[in-house]
Write a protein that holds these residues in place. Sequence first.
Motif, PDB file in Angstrom:
ATOM      1  N   THR A 399      -1.888 -32.428  31.275  1.00  0.00           N
ATOM      2  CA  THR A 399      -2.726 -33.520  31.784  1.00  0.00           C
ATOM      3  C   THR A 399      -3.563 -33.010  32.951  1.00  0.00           C
ATOM      4  OG1 THR A 399      -0.962 -34.227  33.281  1.00  0.00           O
ATOM      5  CG2 THR A 399      -1.058 -35.310  31.123  1.00  0.00           C
ATOM      6  N   GLY A 400      -4.502 -33.848  33.358  1.00  0.00           N
ATOM      7  CA  GLY A 400      -5.301 -33.518  34.530  1.00  0.00           C
ATOM      8  C   GLY A 400      -6.595 -32.809  34.190  1.00  0.00           C
ATOM      9  N   PRO A 401      -7.355 -32.405  35.202  1.00  0.00           N
ATOM     10  CA  PRO A 401      -8.691 -31.827  34.995  1.00  0.00           C
ATOM     11  C   PRO A 401      -8.634 -30.447  34.367  1.00  0.00           C
ATOM     12  CG  PRO A 401      -8.085 -31.687  37.304  1.00  0.00           C
ATOM     13  CD  PRO A 401      -7.015 -32.510  36.639  1.00  0.00           C
ATOM     14  N   TRP A 402      -9.729 -30.074  33.675  1.00  0.00           N
ATOM     15  CA  TRP A 402      -9.805 -28.759  33.053  1.00  0.00           C
ATOM     16  C   TRP A 402      -9.615 -27.644  34.075  1.00  0.00           C
ATOM     17  CZ3 TRP A 402     -14.925 -29.449  29.780  1.00  0.00           C
ATOM     18  CH2 TRP A 402     -14.704 -30.426  28.797  1.00  0.00           C
ATOM     19  N   SER A 403     -10.168 -27.830  35.256  1.00  0.00           N
ATOM     20  CA  SER A 403     -10.156 -26.760  36.255  1.00  0.00           C
ATOM     21  C   SER A 403      -8.760 -26.501  36.825  1.00  0.00           C
ATOM     22  CB  SER A 403     -11.111 -27.105  37.399  1.00  0.00           C
ATOM     23  OG  SER A 403     -10.742 -28.339  37.996  1.00  0.00           O
ATOM     24  N   ALA A 404      -7.885 -27.501  36.805  1.00  0.00           N
ATOM     25  CA  ALA A 404      -6.531 -27.336  37.346  1.00  0.00           C
ATOM     26  C   ALA A 404      -5.564 -28.263  36.630  1.00  0.00           C
ATOM     27  CB  ALA A 404      -6.520 -27.602  38.852  1.00  0.00           C
ATOM     28  N   PRO A 405      -5.312 -28.032  35.337  1.00  0.00           N
ATOM     29  CA  PRO A 405      -4.432 -28.939  34.588  1.00  0.00           C
ATOM     30  C   PRO A 405      -2.984 -28.818  35.038  1.00  0.00           C
ATOM     31  CG  PRO A 405      -5.016 -27.053  33.254  1.00  0.00           C
ATOM     32  CD  PRO A 405      -5.829 -26.945  34.494  1.00  0.00           C
ATOM     33  N   LYS A 406      -2.257 -29.880  34.802  1.00  0.00           N
ATOM     34  CA  LYS A 406      -0.837 -29.942  35.149  1.00  0.00           C
ATOM     35  C   LYS A 406      -0.023 -29.800  33.866  1.00  0.00           C
ATOM     36  CE  LYS A 406       2.436 -32.970  37.603  1.00  0.00           C
ATOM     37  NZ  LYS A 406       2.570 -34.293  38.258  1.00  0.00           N
ATOM     38  N   VAL A 407       0.920 -28.865  33.857  1.00  0.00           N
ATOM     39  CA  VAL A 407       1.754 -28.612  32.688  1.00  0.00           C
ATOM     40  C   VAL A 407       3.198 -28.936  33.034  1.00  0.00           C
ATOM     41  CG1 VAL A 407       2.523 -26.914  31.002  1.00  0.00           C
ATOM     42  CG2 VAL A 407       0.203 -26.787  31.940  1.00  0.00           C
ATOM     43  N   GLU A 408       3.807 -29.838  32.263  1.00  0.00           N
ATOM     44  CA  GLU A 408       5.179 -30.259  32.496  1.00  0.00           C
ATOM     45  C   GLU A 408       5.981 -30.135  31.213  1.00  0.00           C
ATOM     46  OE1 GLU A 408       4.649 -33.826  35.732  1.00  0.00           O
ATOM     47  OE2 GLU A 408       4.080 -34.217  33.656  1.00  0.00           O
ATOM     48  N   ARG A 409       7.263 -29.803  31.363  1.00  0.00           N
ATOM     49  CA  ARG A 409       8.142 -29.809  30.202  1.00  0.00           C
ATOM     50  C   ARG A 409       8.306 -31.241  29.713  1.00  0.00           C
ATOM     51  NH1 ARG A 409      11.458 -25.189  29.170  1.00  0.00           N
ATOM     52  NH2 ARG A 409      12.363 -26.459  27.525  1.00  0.00           N
ATOM     53  N   ALA A 410       8.156 -31.446  28.429  1.00  0.00           N
ATOM     54  CA  ALA A 410       8.321 -32.782  27.859  1.00  0.00           C
ATOM     55  C   ALA A 410       9.735 -33.275  28.107  1.00  0.00           C
ATOM     56  CB  ALA A 410       8.037 -32.752  26.360  1.00  0.00           C
ATOM     57  N   GLY A 411       9.852 -34.537  28.526  1.00  0.00           N
ATOM     58  CA  GLY A 411      11.148 -35.104  28.834  1.00  0.00           C
ATOM     59  C   GLY A 411      11.622 -34.788  30.228  1.00  0.00           C
ATOM     60  N   ASP A 412      10.812 -34.021  30.948  1.00  0.00           N
ATOM     61  CA  ASP A 412      11.174 -33.679  32.324  1.00  0.00           C
ATOM     62  C   ASP A 412       9.931 -33.776  33.179  1.00  0.00           C
ATOM     63  OD1 ASP A 412      12.643 -32.897  34.489  1.00  0.00           O
ATOM     64  OD2 ASP A 412      12.510 -30.755  34.060  1.00  0.00           O
ATOM     65  N   ALA A 413       9.215 -34.914  33.037  1.00  0.00           N
ATOM     66  CA  ALA A 413       7.925 -35.062  33.702  1.00  0.00           C
ATOM     67  C   ALA A 413       8.050 -35.021  35.215  1.00  0.00           C
ATOM     68  CB  ALA A 413       7.273 -36.386  33.283  1.00  0.00           C
ATOM     69  N   ALA A 414       9.237 -35.329  35.736  1.00  0.00           N
ATOM     70  CA  ALA A 414       9.384 -35.353  37.182  1.00  0.00           C
ATOM     71  C   ALA A 414       9.459 -33.966  37.782  1.00  0.00           C
ATOM     72  CB  ALA A 414      10.627 -36.136  37.566  1.00  0.00           C
ATOM     73  N   ALA A 415       9.799 -32.983  36.953  1.00  0.00           N
ATOM     74  CA  ALA A 415       9.958 -31.625  37.466  1.00  0.00           C
ATOM     75  C   ALA A 415       8.883 -30.742  36.886  1.00  0.00           C
ATOM     76  CB  ALA A 415      11.344 -31.083  37.097  1.00  0.00           C
ATOM     77  N   ALA A 416       7.733 -30.691  37.548  1.00  0.00           N
ATOM     78  CA  ALA A 416       6.632 -29.838  37.084  1.00  0.00           C
ATOM     79  C   ALA A 416       7.017 -28.380  37.257  1.00  0.00           C
ATOM     80  CB  ALA A 416       5.364 -30.153  37.889  1.00  0.00           C
ATOM     81  N   LEU A 417       6.468 -27.526  36.422  1.00  0.00           N
ATOM     82  CA  LEU A 417       6.748 -26.107  36.544  1.00  0.00           C
ATOM     83  C   LEU A 417       6.186 -25.580  37.850  1.00  0.00           C
ATOM     84  CD1 LEU A 417       5.876 -24.901  32.949  1.00  0.00           C
ATOM     85  CD2 LEU A 417       8.130 -25.316  33.901  1.00  0.00           C
ATOM     86  N   PRO A 418       6.883 -24.647  38.499  1.00  0.00           N
ATOM     87  CA  PRO A 418       6.348 -24.079  39.747  1.00  0.00           C
ATOM     88  C   PRO A 418       4.967 -23.459  39.535  1.00  0.00           C
ATOM     89  CG  PRO A 418       8.664 -23.483  39.462  1.00  0.00           C
ATOM     90  CD  PRO A 418       8.242 -24.163  38.202  1.00  0.00           C
ATOM     91  N   GLY A 419       4.708 -22.953  38.334  1.00  0.00           N
ATOM     92  CA  GLY A 419       3.403 -22.353  38.073  1.00  0.00           C
ATOM     93  C   GLY A 419       2.260 -23.328  38.145  1.00  0.00           C
ATOM     94  N   ASN A 420       2.550 -24.646  38.227  1.00  0.00           N
ATOM     95  CA  ASN A 420       1.479 -25.638  38.330  1.00  0.00           C
ATOM     96  C   ASN A 420       0.783 -25.577  39.675  1.00  0.00           C
ATOM     97  OD1 ASN A 420       1.776 -26.772  35.810  1.00  0.00           O
ATOM     98  ND2 ASN A 420       3.366 -28.178  36.481  1.00  0.00           N
ATOM     99  N   GLN A 421       1.464 -25.013  40.679  1.00  0.00           N
ATOM    100  CA  GLN A 421       0.854 -25.007  42.004  1.00  0.00           C
ATOM    101  C   GLN A 421      -0.342 -24.072  42.006  1.00  0.00           C
ATOM    102  OE1 GLN A 421       1.981 -27.188  44.137  1.00  0.00           O
ATOM    103  NE2 GLN A 421       3.453 -27.770  42.542  1.00  0.00           N
ATOM    104  N   PRO A 422      -1.464 -24.456  42.642  1.00  0.00           N
ATOM    105  CA  PRO A 422      -2.650 -23.603  42.672  1.00  0.00           C
ATOM    106  C   PRO A 422      -2.305 -22.265  43.334  1.00  0.00           C
ATOM    107  CG  PRO A 422      -3.158 -25.826  43.430  1.00  0.00           C
ATOM    108  CD  PRO A 422      -1.670 -25.736  43.324  1.00  0.00           C
TER     109      PRO A 422
END
Length: 422
Positions: A399-422
């Motif tokens: 989800t989120g903008p093309w320039s910085a999308p947010k990737v989350e494990r399905a079923g664990d939306a509250a815990a985003a992957l650390p790699g999501n941080q810019p």
Amino acid sequence: GGVALQRGEVRFGGAAAELPEDGRLRLRGPLAQFAPAEWAAVWRAAPPEKTPAAPAPAETFKVELDITAADLQALGQHFPDAKLLAVRRDAAWEAVLDSPRAAGKLRVPDAVTAPLVADFARLYLAAPQGKPSAGVRAEDRTDPRDLPPLQLHAASFHYGDLDLGEVSLRTARADQGMVVEEFTGRSALQRTDIYGRWEQRDEVQRSAFTVSFESDDAGETLRAAGYADVLKAGKMHTGMDLIWPGAPADFALARAQGTIALKIKDGRMLEVSPGAGRILGLLSFQTLPRRLTLDFSDLFQKGFAFDVIEGDFLVENGNALTDNLTMDGPAARITARGRVGLAAEDYDQRVSVTPNMSGGLPLAGAIAGGVVTGAAMLLVERLFKPQIDGMGRAEYRVTGPWSAPKVERAGDAAAALPGNQP
């Protein structure tokens, strides 16, 4: 009965004018700016009311142009350092144009029903900058019903940085506008075929076109079109049936309706960092490698090699919807379903990553236990490959903008992957 002009010259640039030897009107010299369409209004102007029987100047004697222009304006384009030689013949202008961006011959008739014929050695058109504006006043728009048929050939044609090679264009007039019967482009790298219509009804314009585009190097083609490095190599075929408001030059995928079919073979998907510039939003895969390194670090190093990327999109209301976008490669199979926001430039997709974990088993077995064990492992792989591969399958939400999308494990939306941080 009055005064008739026999011959004359209008000289620009400060040099002395010279009378031509025979009956002609000649305009020559350097100009900072020259717009033929504005001068055309002079030739077609009605005679003054006091001399109603006076013929129009262009029809009484030969008219010639010998102009050099720092900026020649035509076809909505600017051609720098242009030299134009033109002469009136049989109710038409016959011209030779030479500029760094255009060189060729043209025949421009007065009658809108007669074809405008052009043969260029080169024709390099600038692509519009920024997003098309839907707010152009109707009176400022070109009316396709007023355009003559076109017969154009260019041995070398560029549109922006995109080299389309040798191009042929043939159009015809229609009650509501223009029919593009043929547009073909052939270069060493790509092949383009387009046909469709440009119509105007009352004050509303609409373009509807079918496009077939093939490239032997999709990565190079996308870079030339101004996109960030999302691909390396790859053979691409794209088919599009799209309708959008406005003229063909007003095209923007975010304003179009229709379908797109995409297929790219034998390439490498590259990671795109935030702020890398223009991104091909239809492909959300390029956002994954940096964010999946915790799960699949062995798969996504230096990009993701693939055998094929293919999928279909329904384009409507500023979005592209897909339920079958797939990337198959030696390392993994990735599928994406959901929405790509073309107007908002965002994602809302479910992405499934299934690593090809069984791919290395035969070789590993052969090394570990010899030929017999290697053969046994090959049998095991063939019997249990789907189950083995499925063991590493992971689902993500992008989800989120093309320039910085947010990737989350399905079923664990509250815990985003650390790699999501810019």
